[in-house]
Design an enzyme around this catalytic site. Sequence first.
Site, PDB file in Angstrom:
ATOM      1  N   ASP A 124       0.457  -0.980  -0.399  1.00 34.88           N
ATOM      2  CA  ASP A 124       0.013  -0.407  -0.422  1.00 34.88           C
ATOM      3  C   ASP A 124       0.987   0.916  -0.126  1.00 34.88           C
ATOM      4  O   ASP A 124       2.173   1.316   0.518  1.00 34.88           O
ATOM      5  CB  ASP A 124      -0.988   0.328   0.735  1.00 34.88           C
ATOM      6  CG  ASP A 124      -1.909   1.017   1.338  1.00 34.88           C
ATOM      7  OD1 ASP A 124      -3.089   1.602  -0.391  1.00 34.88           O
ATOM      8  OD2 ASP A 124      -2.269   1.258   1.984  1.00 34.88           O
ATOM      9  N   ASN A 172     -10.425  -2.687  -6.921  1.00 30.82           N
ATOM     10  CA  ASN A 172      -9.288  -1.914  -7.798  1.00 30.82           C
ATOM     11  C   ASN A 172     -10.505  -1.536  -8.852  1.00 30.82           C
ATOM     12  O   ASN A 172      -9.275  -0.218 -10.180  1.00 30.82           O
ATOM     13  CB  ASN A 172      -7.792  -2.129  -8.270  1.00 30.82           C
ATOM     14  CG  ASN A 172      -6.985  -2.095  -6.267  1.00 30.82           C
ATOM     15  OD1 ASN A 172      -5.859  -2.727  -6.244  1.00 30.82           O
ATOM     16  ND2 ASN A 172      -7.619  -1.124  -5.533  1.00 30.82           N
TER      17      ASN A 172
END
Length: 345
Positions: A124, A172
């Site tokens: 991340d 995503n």
Amino acid sequence: IKSYLSSPLCLALLPLLVGVGFGFWMGKRNGDDVEVRKQTNGTWGSKLAGHVSQLYHWLWLQSVLILVHLDLDPRSSHKNGSCSNLFQDERDEQTRTELKALNSERESGVEEQYLPCHIAVIMDGNRRYGKAKYGNATRGHWDGSKTLIEFSKWCISEGIQVLTVYAFSTENWDRDPAEVAALMAIFCKYCDELRVEALQRGIRIHVLATEDERIPEDVRVGTDRMVLETRHCDKFTMNICLSYGGRGEIVNACKGIAMDVQSGKIDVDQVGEIDLQKKMLTGHCCDPDIIIRTSGEERLSNFLLWQVAYSEFFFLKKHWPELQKEDLLEVIRTFAHGRKRRYGK
């Protein structure tokens, strides 16, 4: 004897010294023969015999020198029979033993029995890193891909066996189409780079996808080639979660079990955790011992929901591209000495 065999200098000098000594002895003997002939009447036959003797000695000395040259020539090592190969094998084995001793100590200092077998990472912070450093989120993803290669090297050097990374989730796909297209372009290029690196280091790659039909064709071609060409590698395993969701994985596994029950392969009353585990995309490896998430966030985000039941969690403040080897070493040390996994006991 082993010390002699393992020393190329000794192997080279001994034949040379023998040849020089033998030549000196033959020359002295030839000089003695000439002195004796001077004390005789020196007939034509004795002179001819002297010339023949000199020619013989000269040819003998040249033969010795040629043999010495062949023994010193490394290109002839494959033509001199099994003896030379035996010496080379012993020297190679000694070198391998020395290198193994040098590499046996890990930087973490953790003994092998306390090492994690499987590390999983939520990579991340790429976008935030790219925007902060370059003013461009895409460049953050490029730097993140380089960090993944380095991270896998660190894992290998520390004796970790499996690495699973969260590259692109099913959620995503809901990002801005331009960003998704840029990420897919990165994946295409990155597949080739990672494939070459994996083949050099013996890394077997698995791509874990729960919605593979959404992956663009050019990306799928690259990932398929990467998986196919590394299938024989056995030094390290890397799982790349692409178009992956933990809930979707559990749903797909349940569908597989339902189909087995419907077809009569298994009775519904016999279905257990092991059966479901076999249907998971990670069925080829153990569950992760460690979950690492970077960028300071402290949640799983639909990652390996079935597999993390007894994993140890580490939440790091750094963005993924900023990670250094010392960060991984500290996680390994803390896992080995600061965490106790009791499994409910």
